[in-house]
Design an enzyme around this catalytic site. Sequence first.
Site, PDB file in Angstrom:
ATOM      1  N   HIS A  24       0.843  -1.209   0.000  1.00 27.94           N
ATOM      2  CA  HIS A  24       0.000   0.000   0.000  1.00 27.94           C
ATOM      3  C   HIS A  24       0.878   1.260   0.000  1.00 27.94           C
ATOM      4  O   HIS A  24       0.589   2.221  -0.705  1.00 27.94           O
ATOM      5  CB  HIS A  24      -0.873   0.054   1.265  1.00 27.94           C
ATOM      6  CG  HIS A  24      -1.923  -1.010   1.366  1.00 27.94           C
ATOM      7  ND1 HIS A  24      -2.054  -1.836   2.449  1.00 27.94           N
ATOM      8  CD2 HIS A  24      -2.920  -1.365   0.506  1.00 27.94           C
ATOM      9  CE1 HIS A  24      -3.079  -2.650   2.285  1.00 27.94           C
ATOM     10  NE2 HIS A  24      -3.618  -2.399   1.090  1.00 27.94           N
ATOM     11  N   LYS A  82     -16.162  -7.233   5.256  1.00 26.94           N
ATOM     12  CA  LYS A  82     -14.937  -7.711   5.901  1.00 26.94           C
ATOM     13  C   LYS A  82     -15.031  -7.741   7.423  1.00 26.94           C
ATOM     14  O   LYS A  82     -15.574  -6.818   8.019  1.00 26.94           O
ATOM     15  CB  LYS A  82     -13.766  -6.817   5.497  1.00 26.94           C
ATOM     16  CG  LYS A  82     -13.302  -7.101   4.100  1.00 26.94           C
ATOM     17  CD  LYS A  82     -12.003  -6.409   3.792  1.00 26.94           C
ATOM     18  CE  LYS A  82     -11.419  -6.950   2.505  1.00 26.94           C
ATOM     19  NZ  LYS A  82     -10.250  -6.200   2.076  1.00 26.94           N
ATOM     20  N   ARG A 122      -2.526  -5.536  -8.538  1.00 37.51           N
ATOM     21  CA  ARG A 122      -1.380  -6.416  -8.276  1.00 37.51           C
ATOM     22  C   ARG A 122      -1.298  -7.549  -9.274  1.00 37.51           C
ATOM     23  O   ARG A 122      -0.234  -7.999  -9.641  1.00 37.51           O
ATOM     24  CB  ARG A 122      -1.473  -7.006  -6.868  1.00 37.51           C
ATOM     25  CG  ARG A 122      -1.326  -5.987  -5.768  1.00 37.51           C
ATOM     26  CD  ARG A 122      -1.921  -6.505  -4.492  1.00 37.51           C
ATOM     27  NE  ARG A 122      -3.342  -6.787  -4.674  1.00 37.51           N
ATOM     28  CZ  ARG A 122      -4.086  -7.478  -3.854  1.00 37.51           C
ATOM     29  NH1 ARG A 122      -3.571  -7.989  -2.765  1.00 37.51           N
ATOM     30  NH2 ARG A 122      -5.372  -7.663  -4.101  1.00 37.51           N
ATOM     31  N   SER A 133      -3.398  -7.919   2.964  1.00 31.92           N
ATOM     32  CA  SER A 133      -3.449  -7.804   4.419  1.00 31.92           C
ATOM     33  C   SER A 133      -3.806  -9.156   5.033  1.00 31.92           C
ATOM     34  O   SER A 133      -3.263  -9.533   6.076  1.00 31.92           O
ATOM     35  CB  SER A 133      -4.468  -6.744   4.825  1.00 31.92           C
ATOM     36  OG  SER A 133      -4.077  -5.499   4.281  1.00 31.92           O
TER      37      SER A 133
HETATM   38  N1  COA Z   1      -0.315  -4.108  -1.464  1.00 33.27           N
HETATM   39  C1  COA Z   1      -0.746  -5.023  -0.620  1.00 33.27           C
HETATM   40  N2  COA Z   1      -2.036  -5.376  -0.529  1.00 33.27           N
HETATM   41  C2  COA Z   1      -2.884  -4.754  -1.327  1.00 33.27           C
HETATM   42  C3  COA Z   1      -2.502  -3.780  -2.244  1.00 33.27           C
HETATM   43  C4  COA Z   1      -1.135  -3.455  -2.297  1.00 33.27           C
HETATM   44  N3  COA Z   1      -0.664  -2.557  -3.124  1.00 33.27           N
HETATM   45  N4  COA Z   1      -3.594  -3.356  -2.909  1.00 33.27           N
HETATM   46  C5  COA Z   1      -4.619  -4.040  -2.426  1.00 33.27           C
HETATM   47  N5  COA Z   1      -4.189  -4.889  -1.481  1.00 33.27           N
HETATM   48  C6  COA Z   1      -4.962  -5.871  -0.733  1.00 33.27           C
HETATM   49  C7  COA Z   1      -5.495  -5.369   0.544  1.00 33.27           C
HETATM   50  O1  COA Z   1      -4.573  -5.576   1.578  1.00 33.27           O
HETATM   51  C8  COA Z   1      -6.734  -6.185   0.691  1.00 33.27           C
HETATM   52  O2  COA Z   1      -6.394  -7.428   1.242  1.00 33.27           O
HETATM   53  P1  COA Z   1      -7.409  -8.221   2.151  1.00 33.27           P
HETATM   54  O3  COA Z   1      -8.627  -8.463   1.304  1.00 33.27           O
HETATM   55  O4  COA Z   1      -6.630  -9.400   2.483  1.00 33.27           O
HETATM   56  O5  COA Z   1      -7.721  -7.332   3.314  1.00 33.27           O
HETATM   57  C9  COA Z   1      -7.203  -6.397  -0.737  1.00 33.27           C
HETATM   58  O6  COA Z   1      -6.085  -6.203  -1.522  1.00 33.27           O
HETATM   59  C10 COA Z   1      -8.215  -5.428  -1.229  1.00 33.27           C
HETATM   60  O7  COA Z   1      -8.434  -4.508  -0.258  1.00 33.27           O
HETATM   61  P2  COA Z   1      -8.590  -2.955  -0.363  1.00 33.27           P
HETATM   62  O8  COA Z   1      -7.738  -2.364  -1.409  1.00 33.27           O
HETATM   63  O9  COA Z   1      -8.411  -2.451   1.016  1.00 33.27           O
HETATM   64  O10 COA Z   1     -10.018  -2.862  -0.862  1.00 33.27           O
HETATM   65  P3  COA Z   1     -11.279  -3.484  -0.218  1.00 33.27           P
HETATM   66  O11 COA Z   1     -11.794  -4.460  -1.193  1.00 33.27           O
HETATM   67  O12 COA Z   1     -11.115  -3.930   1.170  1.00 33.27           O
HETATM   68  O13 COA Z   1     -12.137  -2.190  -0.074  1.00 33.27           O
HETATM   69  C11 COA Z   1     -13.227  -0.265  -0.763  1.00 33.27           C
HETATM   70  C12 COA Z   1     -12.839  -1.684  -1.092  1.00 33.27           C
HETATM   71  C13 COA Z   1     -13.230   0.031   0.737  1.00 33.27           C
HETATM   72  C14 COA Z   1     -12.253   0.658  -1.417  1.00 33.27           C
HETATM   73  C15 COA Z   1     -14.601  -0.104  -1.335  1.00 33.27           C
HETATM   74  O14 COA Z   1     -15.447  -1.060  -0.709  1.00 33.27           O
HETATM   75  C16 COA Z   1     -15.134   1.281  -1.142  1.00 33.27           C
HETATM   76  O15 COA Z   1     -14.830   2.182  -1.888  1.00 33.27           O
HETATM   77  N6  COA Z   1     -16.005   1.442  -0.110  1.00 33.27           N
HETATM   78  C17 COA Z   1     -16.629   2.695   0.192  1.00 33.27           C
HETATM   79  C18 COA Z   1     -18.117   2.602  -0.146  1.00 33.27           C
HETATM   80  C19 COA Z   1     -18.314   2.766  -1.630  1.00 33.27           C
HETATM   81  O16 COA Z   1     -18.011   3.785  -2.209  1.00 33.27           O
HETATM   82  N7  COA Z   1     -18.882   1.719  -2.224  1.00 33.27           N
HETATM   83  C20 COA Z   1     -19.124   1.669  -3.653  1.00 33.27           C
HETATM   84  C21 COA Z   1     -17.898   1.157  -4.365  1.00 33.27           C
HETATM   85  S1  COA Z   1     -18.249   0.879  -6.063  1.00 33.27           S
END
Ligand code: COA
Length: 163
Positions: free
Chosen positions: A19, A43, A92, A130
């Site tokens: 990240h 989550k 990724r 994560s």
């Molecule tokens: N390095 C390491 N890990 C990474 C990464 C990177 N560069 N990029 C993504 N990841 C991992 C994260 O650690 C996470 O791992 P996990 O699932 O094991 O926890 C996974 O990839 C994806 O997580 P993240 O990037 O945190 O996204 P998410 O899927 O948890 O969250 C939101 C998505 C929160 C961004 C999305 O739900 C959101 O925008 N919510 C707000 C409400 C909204 O607007 N909803 C409509 C969306 S269309």
Amino acid sequence: MEKRTAVYPGTFDPITLGHIDIIERSCRVFDNVIVTLAINPKKTLLFSPGERKEMVEKAVEHIPNASVVVFDGLIVDLAKERGASAIIRGLRAISDFEFEFQMALMNRNLAEGIDTVFFMPDEKYTYLSSSIIKNVASFEGDINKFVPDFVARKLIQKFKKEI
Ligand code: COA
């Protein structure tokens, strides 16, 4: 010239070096990047919003144009409120694509004019998530190569308390 602002949403449970790599890359392209602890109701999280915010703040301390907020709402609403023209996401692997494509198009549908911009992390972080780090930490595996040292300490404490 108008400042180019972007929001970088994620769960950050916890923030990883992958990240941070994305935040550093996006901060070289945008004038301001608002790292946003967003809510993903699907989550089950290990860290509270306060703990996650503290870790993210510490992780971006060295980047002057990065800031951190906790936001419970639609990410496009935060983007509009802050005058951001882009949503940053990390890509990724191909496996990220389908979900990211769906979110990017939904967000564009919700707010025309706010585009999603993807950054690829350094190859050495492409397999990180994560969850996988939490899994390794739960078995007392070495996670020092994947997260900042203060995050590694928090993970170790967390799993000690939970046993
Ligand atoms: N390095 C390491 N890990 C990474 C990464 C990177 N560069 N990029 C993504 N990841 C991992 C994260 O650690 C996470 O791992 P996990 O699932 O094991 O926890 C996974 O990839 C994806 O997580 P993240 O990037 O945190 O996204 P998410 O899927 O948890 O969250 C939101 C998505 C929160 C961004 C999305 O739900 C959101 O925008 N919510 C707000 C409400 C909204 O607007 N909803 C409509 C969306 S269309």
